[in-house]
Design a protein around this motif. Structure first.
Motif, PDB file in Angstrom:
ATOM      1  N   LEU A  97       0.830  -1.207   0.000  1.00 50.82           N
ATOM      2  CA  LEU A  97       0.000   0.000   0.000  1.00 50.82           C
ATOM      3  C   LEU A  97       0.869   1.262   0.000  1.00 50.82           C
ATOM      4  O   LEU A  97       0.578   2.225  -0.719  1.00 50.82           O
ATOM      5  N   ARG A 110      -6.891   7.650   2.552  1.00 50.47           N
ATOM      6  CA  ARG A 110      -7.938   7.079   3.410  1.00 50.47           C
ATOM      7  C   ARG A 110      -7.507   5.704   3.895  1.00 50.47           C
ATOM      8  O   ARG A 110      -8.341   4.927   4.320  1.00 50.47           O
ATOM      9  N   THR A 111      -6.240   5.399   3.787  1.00 50.17           N
ATOM     10  CA  THR A 111      -5.790   4.036   4.032  1.00 50.17           C
ATOM     11  C   THR A 111      -6.225   3.518   5.407  1.00 50.17           C
ATOM     12  O   THR A 111      -6.811   2.434   5.505  1.00 50.17           O
ATOM     13  N   LEU A 114      -9.875   2.718   5.644  1.00 51.12           N
ATOM     14  CA  LEU A 114     -10.270   1.542   4.858  1.00 51.12           C
ATOM     15  C   LEU A 114      -9.784   0.249   5.511  1.00 51.12           C
ATOM     16  O   LEU A 114     -10.505  -0.747   5.538  1.00 51.12           O
ATOM     17  N   VAL A 115      -8.569   0.293   6.043  1.00 51.15           N
ATOM     18  CA  VAL A 115      -8.004  -0.889   6.696  1.00 51.15           C
ATOM     19  C   VAL A 115      -8.892  -1.298   7.880  1.00 51.15           C
ATOM     20  O   VAL A 115      -9.203  -2.472   8.067  1.00 51.15           O
ATOM     21  N   ARG A 117     -12.081  -0.481   8.257  1.00 50.48           N
ATOM     22  CA  ARG A 117     -13.379  -0.856   7.738  1.00 50.48           C
ATOM     23  C   ARG A 117     -13.415  -2.286   7.187  1.00 50.48           C
ATOM     24  O   ARG A 117     -14.361  -3.020   7.413  1.00 50.48           O
ATOM     25  N   LYS A 136      -9.034  -7.596  -0.224  1.00 51.22           N
ATOM     26  CA  LYS A 136      -9.161  -6.416   0.632  1.00 51.22           C
ATOM     27  C   LYS A 136      -7.991  -5.455   0.417  1.00 51.22           C
ATOM     28  O   LYS A 136      -8.164  -4.235   0.466  1.00 51.22           O
ATOM     29  N   THR A 140      -8.446  -1.644  -0.868  1.00 56.35           N
ATOM     30  CA  THR A 140      -7.833  -0.511  -0.164  1.00 56.35           C
ATOM     31  C   THR A 140      -6.972   0.294  -1.140  1.00 56.35           C
ATOM     32  O   THR A 140      -7.049   1.527  -1.170  1.00 56.35           O
ATOM     33  N   MET A 144      -7.910   4.196  -1.627  1.00 55.45           N
ATOM     34  CA  MET A 144      -7.200   5.000  -0.624  1.00 55.45           C
ATOM     35  C   MET A 144      -6.844   6.409  -1.091  1.00 55.45           C
ATOM     36  O   MET A 144      -6.674   7.299  -0.269  1.00 55.45           O
TER      37      MET A 144
END
Ligand SMILES: Nc1ncnc2c1ncn2[C@@H]1O[C@H](COP(=O)(O)OP(=O)(O)O)[C@@H](O)[C@H]1O
Ligand SMILES: [Mg+2]
Length: 297
Positions: A97, A110-111, A114-115, A117, A136, A140, A144
């Protein structure tokens, strides 16, 4: 205004398979479901759209830019999930990532959100991750940088039902935020829940382009009415309603737009039960699919 334009695209593999004269467009703020059984040509279309290889014919534009000529520029505002994900297996989720963020020179991120979530553990090496975990990571990576446009090739594949739900919620939120989304799927239900419009591809050809709401509205619904007496069953039979089945005092009635008449007839009976049979877009689309969809279910 059309944000994504696929114009008369043909791409044929040596086997003769491929996609043939595919055209559709996705407007600003629209969620477009690209629906088709396995092997129909969804991934081929999306790879052409992303500009990865030369098409035989036609062209693809994103925000008016030719995706073959301006791929690098376009990737900055597009979040993409490939159908077959090839990762750098030696990296951990986090390293991967970070690597993608750097490559994009990503300003916002937004990493972390999201992680959390997706309940994603980014510590293991990607090679050690399950298919669902890898998916996933891909989700992400696609979300992100908070892009304006999403191009998602079977984004929920490998996700468990709970995560599929989380994903669909995320899509609906992004839609509210005005994002433009193209999402391929072999699941009618997924498209029904997310998309404004849907295209159906079968054996490399686009066989339908439909507004999801009008498809839903045109749908026929089956109601199961339970009445008290056989006399009432007869009364229903003698009405103009379309009866599909009778089991004792239970009558299955098909309704399309004639709700008024349905209710008028029902008021003449003692109705003990009224159930609607669970139906979805699948029935509406079935005519485009034929037998192949059944095999894939
Ligand atoms: N690189 C390739 N070389 C040859 N044939 C391919 C290649 N990629 C896909 N195909 C064939 O093209 C058809 C469409 O595949 P694909 O676009 O992956 O379908 P989908 O994503 O809808 O499952 C299939 O028959 C598939 O076997
Ligand atoms: Mg595919």
């Amino acid at each position: 205004m059309s944000i994504i334009q696929v114009e008369n695209v043909t791409k044929t593999y040596k086997s003769g398979k491929g996609i043939f004269d595919i055209s559709f467009s996705v407007d600003q703020g629209e969620v477009f479901g690209y629906l088709g059984p396995n092997g129909a040509g969804k991934t081929t279309t999306i790879r052409q759209l992303m500009g990865f290889t030369n098409v035989d014919q036609g062209r693809c534009l994103i925000r008016g830019m030719d995706t073959r000529l301006q791929a690098e520029e376009i990737q900055k505002f597009v979040g993409y999930i490939p159908g077959e994900i090839a990762f750098f297996n030696n990296m951990t989720g986090k390293q991967f990532l970070d690597f993608i963020s750097q490559m994009r020179k990503q300003a916002k991120s937004r990493t972390a959100e999201l992680v959390t979530r997706f309940e994603l553990d980014v510590k293991p090496k990607i090679s050690k991750m399950s298919k669902g975990m890898k998916q996933k990571v891909a989700l992400t990576a696609a979300f992100m940088h908070d892009p304006e446009i999403y191009i998602l090739d079977e984004p929920t594949s490998g996700l468990d039902p709970l995560m599929q739900k989380t994903f669909i919620e995320l899509i609906l939120e992004e839609k509210k935020r005005g994002k433009t989304i193209l999402m391929s799927s072999h699941s009618f239900e997924e498209v029904e829940r997310t998309s404004d419009r849907a295209g159906v591809i079968r054996e490399g050809r686009l066989v339908a382009l439909e507004d999801v709401n009008s498809l839903k509205a045109a749908q026929r619904k089956a109601f199961i009415v339970t009445v008290v007496s056989s006399g009432e069953v007869e009364l229903l039979q003698n009405s103009n309603l379309e009866i599909s089945r009778i089991t004792g005092n239970q009558v299955e009635i098909i309704i399309s737009s004639n709700y008024d008449e349905f209710i008028r007839v029902l008021t003449k009976c003692s109705v003990k039960g009224l159930d609607v049979l669970n139906q979805n877009l699948e029935q509406a689309f079935m005519k485009y699919y034929g037998r192949e969809a059944e095999k894939n279910e």
